[in-house]
Design a protein around this motif. Structure first.
Motif, PDB file in Angstrom:
ATOM      1  N   GLN A 159       0.833  -1.198   0.000  1.00  0.00           N
ATOM      2  CA  GLN A 159       0.000   0.000   0.000  1.00  0.00           C
ATOM      3  C   GLN A 159       0.870   1.251   0.000  1.00  0.00           C
ATOM      4  N   ALA A 160       1.959   1.233   0.756  1.00  0.00           N
ATOM      5  CA  ALA A 160       2.872   2.382   0.765  1.00  0.00           C
ATOM      6  C   ALA A 160       3.458   2.607  -0.631  1.00  0.00           C
ATOM      7  N   ALA A 161       3.771   1.524  -1.343  1.00  0.00           N
ATOM      8  CA  ALA A 161       4.284   1.646  -2.710  1.00  0.00           C
ATOM      9  C   ALA A 161       3.213   2.221  -3.636  1.00  0.00           C
ATOM     10  N   LEU A 162       1.982   1.752  -3.492  1.00  0.00           N
ATOM     11  CA  LEU A 162       0.885   2.291  -4.312  1.00  0.00           C
ATOM     12  C   LEU A 162       0.651   3.771  -4.002  1.00  0.00           C
ATOM     13  N   ASP A 163       0.740   4.136  -2.724  1.00  0.00           N
ATOM     14  CA  ASP A 163       0.577   5.535  -2.339  1.00  0.00           C
ATOM     15  C   ASP A 163       1.706   6.385  -2.921  1.00  0.00           C
ATOM     16  N   LEU A 164       2.911   5.847  -2.938  1.00  0.00           N
ATOM     17  CA  LEU A 164       4.049   6.549  -3.538  1.00  0.00           C
ATOM     18  C   LEU A 164       3.797   6.803  -5.020  1.00  0.00           C
ATOM     19  N   VAL A 165       3.355   5.778  -5.727  1.00  0.00           N
ATOM     20  CA  VAL A 165       3.077   5.928  -7.156  1.00  0.00           C
ATOM     21  C   VAL A 165       2.020   7.006  -7.368  1.00  0.00           C
ATOM     22  N   GLU A 166       0.953   6.936  -6.595  1.00  0.00           N
ATOM     23  CA  GLU A 166      -0.134   7.906  -6.750  1.00  0.00           C
ATOM     24  C   GLU A 166       0.308   9.328  -6.421  1.00  0.00           C
ATOM     25  N   GLY A 167       1.116   9.480  -5.388  1.00  0.00           N
ATOM     26  CA  GLY A 167       1.531  10.806  -4.956  1.00  0.00           C
ATOM     27  C   GLY A 167       2.720  11.381  -5.706  1.00  0.00           C
ATOM     28  N   SER A 168       3.377  10.570  -6.519  1.00  0.00           N
ATOM     29  CA  SER A 168       4.605  10.995  -7.189  1.00  0.00           C
ATOM     30  C   SER A 168       4.366  11.779  -8.468  1.00  0.00           C
TER      31      SER A 168
ATOM     32  N   CYS B 157      -4.569 -12.009 -14.289  1.00  0.00           N
ATOM     33  CA  CYS B 157      -3.309 -11.406 -13.858  1.00  0.00           C
ATOM     34  C   CYS B 157      -3.487  -9.902 -13.637  1.00  0.00           C
ATOM     35  N   ALA B 158      -3.063  -9.444 -12.466  1.00  0.00           N
ATOM     36  CA  ALA B 158      -3.129  -8.018 -12.146  1.00  0.00           C
ATOM     37  C   ALA B 158      -1.744  -7.412 -12.305  1.00  0.00           C
ATOM     38  N   GLU B 159      -1.692  -6.230 -12.939  1.00  0.00           N
ATOM     39  CA  GLU B 159      -0.407  -5.552 -13.071  1.00  0.00           C
ATOM     40  C   GLU B 159      -0.614  -4.047 -13.015  1.00  0.00           C
ATOM     41  N   LEU B 160       0.407  -3.390 -12.536  1.00  0.00           N
ATOM     42  CA  LEU B 160       0.425  -1.941 -12.478  1.00  0.00           C
ATOM     43  C   LEU B 160       1.610  -1.464 -13.304  1.00  0.00           C
ATOM     44  N   ARG B 161       1.311  -0.724 -14.363  1.00  0.00           N
ATOM     45  CA  ARG B 161       2.351  -0.173 -15.240  1.00  0.00           C
ATOM     46  C   ARG B 161       2.627   1.252 -14.793  1.00  0.00           C
ATOM     47  N   VAL B 162       3.878   1.497 -14.405  1.00  0.00           N
ATOM     48  CA  VAL B 162       4.274   2.793 -13.876  1.00  0.00           C
ATOM     49  C   VAL B 162       5.361   3.374 -14.775  1.00  0.00           C
ATOM     50  N   ARG B 163       5.198   4.635 -15.123  1.00  0.00           N
ATOM     51  CA  ARG B 163       6.206   5.339 -15.925  1.00  0.00           C
ATOM     52  C   ARG B 163       6.777   6.498 -15.101  1.00  0.00           C
ATOM     53  N   PRO B 164       7.964   6.300 -14.514  1.00  0.00           N
ATOM     54  CA  PRO B 164       8.583   7.410 -13.795  1.00  0.00           C
ATOM     55  C   PRO B 164       8.932   8.565 -14.747  1.00  0.00           C
ATOM     56  N   THR B 165       9.205   8.242 -16.010  1.00  0.00           N
ATOM     57  CA  THR B 165       9.330   9.213 -17.098  1.00  0.00           C
ATOM     58  C   THR B 165       8.643   8.581 -18.302  1.00  0.00           C
ATOM     59  N   ALA B 166       8.396   9.373 -19.313  1.00  0.00           N
ATOM     60  CA  ALA B 166       7.706   8.859 -20.501  1.00  0.00           C
ATOM     61  C   ALA B 166       8.478   7.734 -21.174  1.00  0.00           C
ATOM     62  N   GLU B 167       9.790   7.712 -21.024  1.00  0.00           N
ATOM     63  CA  GLU B 167      10.623   6.734 -21.718  1.00  0.00           C
ATOM     64  C   GLU B 167      10.856   5.441 -20.940  1.00  0.00           C
ATOM     65  N   ILE B 168      10.506   5.401 -19.663  1.00  0.00           N
ATOM     66  CA  ILE B 168      10.842   4.252 -18.820  1.00  0.00           C
ATOM     67  C   ILE B 168       9.583   3.671 -18.191  1.00  0.00           C
ATOM     68  N   LEU B 169       9.439   2.350 -18.319  1.00  0.00           N
ATOM     69  CA  LEU B 169       8.279   1.629 -17.800  1.00  0.00           C
ATOM     70  C   LEU B 169       8.707   0.595 -16.767  1.00  0.00           C
ATOM     71  N   ALA B 170       7.999   0.547 -15.651  1.00  0.00           N
ATOM     72  CA  ALA B 170       8.146  -0.501 -14.643  1.00  0.00           C
ATOM     73  C   ALA B 170       6.796  -1.204 -14.539  1.00  0.00           C
ATOM     74  N   ILE B 171       6.817  -2.536 -14.582  1.00  0.00           N
ATOM     75  CA  ILE B 171       5.573  -3.305 -14.511  1.00  0.00           C
ATOM     76  C   ILE B 171       5.558  -4.101 -13.208  1.00  0.00           C
TER      77      ILE B 171
ATOM     78  N   LEU C 175      16.383   5.495 -13.247  1.00  0.00           N
ATOM     79  CA  LEU C 175      16.185   4.211 -12.574  1.00  0.00           C
ATOM     80  C   LEU C 175      16.651   4.298 -11.125  1.00  0.00           C
ATOM     81  N   CYS C 176      17.825   4.860 -10.890  1.00  0.00           N
ATOM     82  CA  CYS C 176      18.337   4.981  -9.523  1.00  0.00           C
ATOM     83  C   CYS C 176      17.404   5.825  -8.661  1.00  0.00           C
ATOM     84  N   ASP C 177      16.901   6.918  -9.214  1.00  0.00           N
ATOM     85  CA  ASP C 177      15.949   7.758  -8.470  1.00  0.00           C
ATOM     86  C   ASP C 177      14.675   6.982  -8.138  1.00  0.00           C
ATOM     87  N   PHE C 178      14.200   6.178  -9.080  1.00  0.00           N
ATOM     88  CA  PHE C 178      12.992   5.373  -8.886  1.00  0.00           C
ATOM     89  C   PHE C 178      13.211   4.331  -7.790  1.00  0.00           C
TER      90      PHE C 178
END
Length: 182
Positions: free
Chosen positions: A35-44, A74-88, A115-118
């Motif tokens: 949940q903390a990770a999901l909150d981070l994604v939402e608040g970032s 299958c549940a997945e959350l696709r996160v883009r810290p920048t437009a060019e980088i995807l984390a699944i 990536l390091c910042d993420f």
């Protein structure tokens, strides 16, 4: 100053040598950590998209997605810290947060810094290490990761050089030593 320098780690970011989708894990987690990770994604402000079996939905609470039946889509959350980088992120268990990044998107110092910042943002929020292993690699053999005590991403394996990685025509994978000649 950058946590890691591209010239020191570029061997670990060669999709032909280590696989294109390395495994990134946060071991020893709980539903609250998810949940903390999901909150981070939402608040970032990072762009994200949650789906189950290809159908998109609003991002649920961690407890809801982790308590789904084993046979559920299958549940997945696709996160883009920048437009060019995807984390699944995949919700396999509460005990480990795991996600993939695509090494083809992570070429050069600028993208390594993203990536390091993420990884740092996740590690700081959870107060836990965030470890990257080669694709299908053993979690006990990470190549780099966020160190909580040092508050930075560090190289956790010897730098990989293509000439060392290719021995007897077999690519090196973290968790499996290079083939020995002889």
């Amino acid at each position: 100053m950058a946590d890691l320098l591209w010239d020191d780690v570029k061997g670990f970011f060669d999709p032909d040598l280590t696989g294109a989708l390395p495994d990134v894990i946060v071991p020893g987690t709980s539903v609250e950590d998810w949940q903390a990770a999901l909150d981070l994604v939402e608040g970032s402000g990072w762009t994200c998209r949650y789906s189950e079996g290809g159908a998109e939905f609003p991002v649920p609470r961690a407890e809801a997605v982790l308590s789904r039946p084993a046979e559920a889509e299958c549940a997945e959350l696709r996160v883009r810290p920048t437009a060019e980088i995807l984390a699944i992120f995949r919700f396999h268990s509460a005990e480990e947060i795991d996600f993939d990044v695509d090494l083809r998107e992570l070429q050069g110092q600028d993208r390594l810094d993203v990536l390091c910042d993420f990884l740092t943002a996740i590690g700081r929020r959870l107060g836990k290490p965030v470890l990257m292993c080669g694709e299908g690699g053993a979690p006990g053999h990470p190549v780099l990761g966020f160190d909580v005590g040092r508050d930075r991403v560090e190289l956790l394996a010897e730098p990989l050089v293509a000439a060392e990685a290719e021995t007897c025509g077999r690519a090196w994978r973290p968790g499996r030593p290079p083939a020995q000649s002889g």
